[in-house]
Design an enzyme around this catalytic site. Structure first.
Site, PDB file in Angstrom:
ATOM      1  N   ASP A 195      -0.591   7.199  -8.099  1.00 20.71           N
ATOM      2  CA  ASP A 195       0.205   7.122  -8.972  1.00 20.71           C
ATOM      3  C   ASP A 195       1.368   6.094  -9.075  1.00 20.71           C
ATOM      4  OD1 ASP A 195      -0.732  10.116  -8.768  1.00 20.71           O
ATOM      5  OD2 ASP A 195       0.739  11.178  -7.766  1.00 20.71           O
ATOM      6  N   ASP A 216      -1.611  -7.907   0.303  1.00 19.10           N
ATOM      7  CA  ASP A 216      -2.323  -7.547   1.256  1.00 19.10           C
ATOM      8  C   ASP A 216      -1.454  -6.660   1.617  1.00 19.10           C
ATOM      9  OD1 ASP A 216      -4.693  -5.849   3.181  1.00 19.10           O
ATOM     10  OD2 ASP A 216      -5.681  -7.951   2.811  1.00 19.10           O
TER      11      ASP A 216
END
Length: 529
Positions: free
Chosen positions: A204, A146
């Site tokens: 990306d 997380d």
């Protein structure tokens, strides 16, 4: 700048290729969070494992049990390692891992990139090596990392800080004798902003670091009053990201909330069908021992699981969208084509989809074999598929033909959500209405034509530099376009990029990096890595 970005994405693509052996298809299994949040204990996981076996979920392919937040003690051991909470897990996680293994289940765990987890337990920042070693020694092969509590001087830190931390984890995992499957939550901390640049910059690099990424909001938890809205929200983020996905890396729109009391059965089935159409992770967050026969039936639907686990790993993309009906499609590894029809409306309705919208030639007079993936019924059809769909329901079909389909569907800006629209010889960005003028075919020669007139190709006018539709000349670079993982659509003649200008004007300007005006989604299968 774009060249440097392209080199970075090429490296990411190579890393994704290396991940294919580790996770060639999206994971399937169970996670406790959306159903139980921090109210977890050993019994939940042992009962879940037993029910996954007895109810046929393991046989259907759900082979994973993942523990989410709140499992450790609040303090690390003297040697710095994490410790499980002995009140919650009296037999320990090593024992639990063996319990799962004995039932042909794999074991996953949760940690956080920051100094604390979202629930306030110890995070892994500056403990990456020791935590990876600990998890491996416990028999764990999957890590959800997380992104809470990644701070710098009291504020949420930058995309670059997340990249450094997740990149370090990537290197740690690479050095393990038995690498962990790496689920990254970094993108979720940058989604939903008016300017999407940082979100896309994170997207990306995540495919180069791990096998899947939670990209946006957490799905509704068990006490959330409007779970259907939550499902559509995450669906809405997912349709912006198809270009990133390929075998070895999968976009993750979060859990299947199968037993939420405020969902109808049609909504639950839609949730499953849409996630399967995306080849998304199928991770159930529900109390599995109490699932009904109807719920188990759709979760174990072999035809839909086959779509989710298809070897191409493509994410279905939008063919059309008009506010009530969403039509999606993608190609499958055996040459078939998927058709998924979502009825967002509040009433049942009927929709017909011509085969041209799936990428087949309009002049073809042969027969298509169509399988309804809910009923299993197969029929032979010549012109179109008509579906009767309940409110918030989803119809799903597998189409077989001897013909190869051409990637066909919407071209839309992921920030404005406006569609590229043909109007005679001109084009504009307008609200999506589902008309043929907004449905485009992308050929293997990199030309782009509207379904309303396939004789004309999207072109750069050499004199004016504007974008228009002109008679197709397959050899001319002014009519050839390259599509990057960044979402840029670049003209081969000018090297400029397709742009949404003011008031819907379609322009060509210098390519920018992850700029709202230049990031587009194209039909499934258009991307060339």
């Amino acid at each position: 700048m774009l060249f440097q970005e392209t080199l970075m994405l090429l490296a990411a693509s190579m890393a994704v290729d290396a991940s294919q052996a580790l996770m060639p298809t999206p994971p399937m299994g169970f996670n406790n969070w959306a159903r139980f949040e921090c109210a977890l204990n050993q019994t939940i996981f042992t009962e879940t494992a037993d029910a996954m076996v007895s109810k046929g979920l393991v046989k259907a392919g759900y082979d994973r049990v993942n523990i989410d937040d709140c499992w450790p003690l609040h303090e690390r051991a003297a040697n710095g390692s994490l410790q499980w909470d002995p009140e919650k897990f009296p037999n320990g996680l090593i024992w639990l891992g063996q319990y799962l293994k004995n039932r042909n289940l794999k074991f996953g765990i949760y940690s956080d990139a920051g100094n604390l987890t979202c629930g306030g337990y110890p995070g892994s920042l500056n403990y990456e090596e020791i935590d990876a070693e600990t998890f491996s020694s416990w028999g764990i092969d999957y890590l959800k990392l997380d992104g809470c509590n990644v701070y710098n001087q009291g504020s949420l830190d930058s995309e670059q800080t997340y990249k450094n931390i997740y990149g370090h984890w990537h290197q740690v995992i690479l050095n393990m004798s038995r690498p962990l499957i790496f689920s990254e939550s970094a993108p979720a901390y940058f989604s939903g902003e008016a300017n999407l640049t940082d979100w896309y910059l994170v997207m990306d690099w995540v495919p180069g670091y791990g096998e899947l990424a939670c990209h946006s909001n957490d799905i509704a938890t068990f006490d959330t009053p409007n779970p259907w809205e939550s499902i559509l929200t995450n669906y809405g983020f997912e349709i912006l990201l198809a270009r990133y996905q390929s075998p070895g890396y999968f976009n993750d729109p979060d859990f299947l909330i199968v037993d939420h009391a405020n969902l109808t059965l049609d909504e639950k089935k839609s949730h499953f069908a849409l996630w399967a159409s995306f080849s998304a992770p199928l991770i159930i967050s529900a109390y599995i021992p109490d699932l009904t026969d109807d719920e188990i039936a759709y979760l174990t639907n072999e035809d839909l699981i086959a779509i989710d686990q298809d070897a191409l790993g493509l994410q279905a993309t939008l063919v059309s969208q008009d506010g009530t009906w969403d039509v999606l499609s993608k190609s499958l590894s055996n040459g078939d084509r998927l058709l998924t029809i979502l009825n967002r409306g509040d009433e049942a309705g009927s929709l017909s989809v011509p085969f041209e919208r799936l990428g087949y030639p309009s002049q073809y007079s042969g027969i298509f074999v169509v399988k309804d993936l809910w009923t299993g019924a197969t029929s032979e059809v010549s012109n179109q598929i008509t579906a009767n769909v309940p409110s918030h329901g989803t119809a799903v079909f597998r189409v077989s033909s001897r013909l190869a389909a051409i990637p066909t569907g919407m071209i839309f800006n992921t920030a404005s959500l406006n569609c590229l629209t043909a109007n005679g010889s001109s084009v504009r960005w307008t609200k999506c209405t589902g008309s043929d003028t907004q449905i485009w075919q992308i050929t293997s020669g990199r030309s782009i034509s509207s379904l309303s007139d396939l004789s004309k190709c999207l072109s750069r006018d050499a004199k004016s530099g504007t974008v228009a539709l002109e008679v197709c000349q397959g050899w001319h670079k002014s009519q050839k376009w390259d599509y990057a993982i960044t979402g840029n659509v670049q003209n081969q003649a000018s090297s400029d990029c397709l742009t949404e200008g003011q008031d819907g004007v379609v322009t060509l300007v210098e390519c920018l990096v992850e700029n709202n005006s230049q990031v587009f989604e194209l039909p499934s299968g258009s991307l060339q890595r």
